[in-house]
Design an enzyme around this catalytic site. Structure first.
Site, PDB file in Angstrom:
ATOM      1  N   SER A 150      17.959  -4.022   4.670  1.00 42.54           N
ATOM      2  CA  SER A 150      18.531  -2.937   3.853  1.00 42.54           C
ATOM      3  C   SER A 150      18.157  -1.569   4.405  1.00 42.54           C
ATOM      4  O   SER A 150      19.006  -0.671   4.464  1.00 42.54           O
ATOM      5  CB  SER A 150      18.142  -3.087   2.385  1.00 42.54           C
ATOM      6  OG  SER A 150      16.764  -3.218   2.248  1.00 42.54           O
ATOM      7  N   ASP A 180       9.614   0.985   5.040  1.00 42.59           N
ATOM      8  CA  ASP A 180      10.696   0.368   5.804  1.00 42.59           C
ATOM      9  C   ASP A 180      11.633   1.417   6.402  1.00 42.59           C
ATOM     10  O   ASP A 180      12.032   1.333   7.569  1.00 42.59           O
ATOM     11  CB  ASP A 180      11.504  -0.585   4.912  1.00 42.59           C
ATOM     12  CG  ASP A 180      10.624  -1.646   4.270  1.00 42.59           C
ATOM     13  OD1 ASP A 180       9.469  -1.803   4.705  1.00 42.59           O
ATOM     14  OD2 ASP A 180      11.096  -2.313   3.336  1.00 42.59           O
ATOM     15  N   THR A 200       0.833  -1.210   0.000  1.00 44.51           N
ATOM     16  CA  THR A 200       0.000   0.000   0.000  1.00 44.51           C
ATOM     17  C   THR A 200       0.868   1.260   0.000  1.00 44.51           C
ATOM     18  O   THR A 200       0.400   2.323  -0.382  1.00 44.51           O
ATOM     19  CB  THR A 200      -0.897   0.022   1.249  1.00 44.51           C
ATOM     20  OG1 THR A 200      -0.098  -0.322   2.380  1.00 44.51           O
ATOM     21  CG2 THR A 200      -2.047  -0.963   1.127  1.00 44.51           C
ATOM     22  N   LEU A 221      12.785  -8.654   6.517  1.00 40.05           N
ATOM     23  CA  LEU A 221      12.624  -7.858   7.741  1.00 40.05           C
ATOM     24  C   LEU A 221      13.375  -6.522   7.623  1.00 40.05           C
ATOM     25  O   LEU A 221      13.701  -5.888   8.617  1.00 40.05           O
ATOM     26  CB  LEU A 221      13.114  -8.657   8.966  1.00 40.05           C
ATOM     27  CG  LEU A 221      12.336  -9.953   9.234  1.00 40.05           C
ATOM     28  CD1 LEU A 221      12.963 -10.748  10.375  1.00 40.05           C
ATOM     29  CD2 LEU A 221      10.864  -9.678   9.545  1.00 40.05           C
TER      30      LEU A 221
HETATM   31  C1  GLA Z   1       9.058  -3.933   0.673  1.00 40.98           C
HETATM   32  C2  GLA Z   1       9.241  -2.451   0.346  1.00 40.98           C
HETATM   33  C3  GLA Z   1       8.210  -1.593   1.076  1.00 40.98           C
HETATM   34  C4  GLA Z   1       6.799  -2.122   0.881  1.00 40.98           C
HETATM   35  C5  GLA Z   1       6.732  -3.628   1.128  1.00 40.98           C
HETATM   36  C6  GLA Z   1       5.390  -4.197   0.762  1.00 40.98           C
HETATM   37  O1  GLA Z   1       9.347  -4.156   2.028  1.00 40.98           O
HETATM   38  O2  GLA Z   1      10.530  -2.031   0.709  1.00 40.98           O
HETATM   39  O3  GLA Z   1       8.312  -0.259   0.659  1.00 40.98           O
HETATM   40  O4  GLA Z   1       6.318  -1.791  -0.389  1.00 40.98           O
HETATM   41  O5  GLA Z   1       7.719  -4.323   0.394  1.00 40.98           O
HETATM   42  O6  GLA Z   1       4.405  -3.687   1.591  1.00 40.98           O
END
Ligand code: GLA
Length: 418
Positions: A162, A206, A47, A159
């Site tokens: 990076s 993230d 999302t 998790l």
């Molecule tokens: C990875 C991406 C995030 C997000 C998720 C899915 O972790 O780095 O930005 O899009 O996938 O929700």
């Protein structure tokens, strides 16, 4: 069951050996140790690049960076997990110039140095002696740095190892060069490092949670307004978050992720909205919102995003009302949507979800980008051992490798450790 409510014990344990190893490798004293965490996302998947809602929390597992400023514009970075030292000059950094694990480090430094190019303002002189900025007066002049990287974030498990690497390096380098940046600005610069330097078109979730995580709270982010809101995940005496690291090898991750992202953009364009988020805000049934979309695949992708945004907000309200069981049901519904409409799950994640539910979890779902990685569950407290055996049994029966199962509690975001 013991719970780690913050990462302070790990910080104390990691900082001293990092300093010792730094001295051994670089024959100099580090000026400090910084840390940034990995994350698990409770709900709100795929999302963030659709301007939508996410609800991750920061894990106690973190990446640690012992660092020292240099005055000659050179960067030397040693990674304990890669057992390798990489060197480059700050001035020579261009997207793609450094590859592999060190690309995230180089990308973060490049992103900080060229922040002004994308209108992100950093305060302070950035008084490195010889960084050689040619990007105009507003760009901080970043000098060099020596970095020693250690990490407790499982690598390649979905998790966000990076983001933990980018954010810990960003915080260390900014502070060493007297550049002050808001946590949200550093998160956006870290995302830019990944998008434009490494070439992974991720959203902001993230990096945002790695910078802004809080002990004992998940964080609801509206990725359009960029506002964080802390959310309690039930009473720790009653509810526990469990994570199954499937250890399934990631398959086709980058290409498939980019494909999902462009499918969403195509769906939004065909429906005449700037982002799919606009459709989840509408007070109308999802099938009505999708009426203008002929392509069956794009319909399914968009349906996932629209319904997922609604599930996030419902889960937040249910948690606030103390209805953990119903919040868990939204997580399970999220998994089914990611499996059937978004198609980012794999047999290992699907089996883990079913095993968790059969063992008595309130809800379970794949977490992160997908195609392997981890499953997260909301479960009654005290179930870890039972769940571990249940999942391992199912995995053995299915012929999968042995998964890792652990309890996770919300912990601090990026910080200076000492
Ligand atoms: C990875 C991406 C995030 C997000 C998720 C899915 O972790 O780095 O930005 O899009 O996938 O929700």
């Amino acid at each position: 069951m013991s719970r780690t409510d913050d990462s302070s014990r790990d910080d104390a344990e990691r900082a001293a050996p990092s300093r010792t190893l730094f001295r051994r490798i670089f024959a100099a004293e580090p000026e400090g140790v910084w840390a940034a965490p990995g994350r698990v996302n409770l709900i709100g998947e795929h999302t963030d690049y659709n301007d939508g809602f996410v609800m991750p929390f920061a894990l106690p597992q973190s990446t640690y960076v012992a660092a020292r400023r240099r005055e000659d514009g050179q960067v030397r970075v040693h990674s304990l997990f890669a057992d390798e030292t990489v060197e480059f000059a700050v001035e020579a950094l261009r997207p793609g110039a450094v590859e592999g694990w060190a690309g995230y480090v180089a990308g973060m430094i490049w992103s900080l140095r060229t922040a002004a190019d994308v209108g992100l303002t950093l305060e302070g002189s950035g008084d490195g002696a010889d960084g050689g900025s040619d990007a105009g007066g507003a760009a901080p002049v970043l000098g060099g740095v020596d970095l020693l990287i250690d990490s407790t974030v499982p690598h390649g498990a979905g998790l966000s190892s990076s983001a933990a690497l980018e954010c810990s390096v960003g915080l260390a380098v900014a502070e060493l060069h007297s550049v002050s940046a808001e946590p949200l600005t550093l998160a956006r610069l870290a995302q830019r490092a990944e998008n434009d330097f490494v070439g992974m078109p991720c959203g902001l979730m993230d990096q945002m949670i790695s910078m802004l995580g809080e002990p004992a709270r998940a964080v609801l982010f509206d990725t359009r307004s960029l506002t964080p809101r802390p959310v309690a995940v039930g009473d720790p005496a009653e509810v526990e978050v469990l994570v199954v690291d499937t250890r399934a090898p990631h398959r086709l991750v980058d290409g498939e992720y980019a494909a999902r992202r462009s499918q969403c953009e195509r769906a939004a364009a065909q429906l005449g909205v700037a982002s799919l988020r606009e459709l989840s805000d509408r007070d109308e049934p999802v099938e009505e919102s999708l009426a203008g979309l002929d392509d069956e695949l794009l319909r399914r992708r968009a349906r996932h995003v629209i319904t997922e945004n609604r599930r996030v907000l419902e889960a937040v309200d249910l948690l606030a009302a103390g209805d953990v069981a119903s919040a868990g049901e939204r997580m399970t519904a999220s998994h089914r949507s990611l499996r059937d409409d978004y198609e980012v799950t794999v047999p290992e994640t699907d089996v883990a979800v079913e095993a968790l539910l059969d063992a008595g979890a309130h809800g379970a779902r794949i977490t992160g980008g997908g195609f392997g990685g981890c499953v997260v569950a909301l479960a009654p407290a005290g179930m870890l051992d039972r769940v571990r055996s249940a999942v391992r049994e199912r995995y053995a029966a299915a012929g999968f490798g042995e998964p890792e199962v652990f309890a996770a509690s919300p912990s601090a975001g990026a910080r200076r450790v000492r």
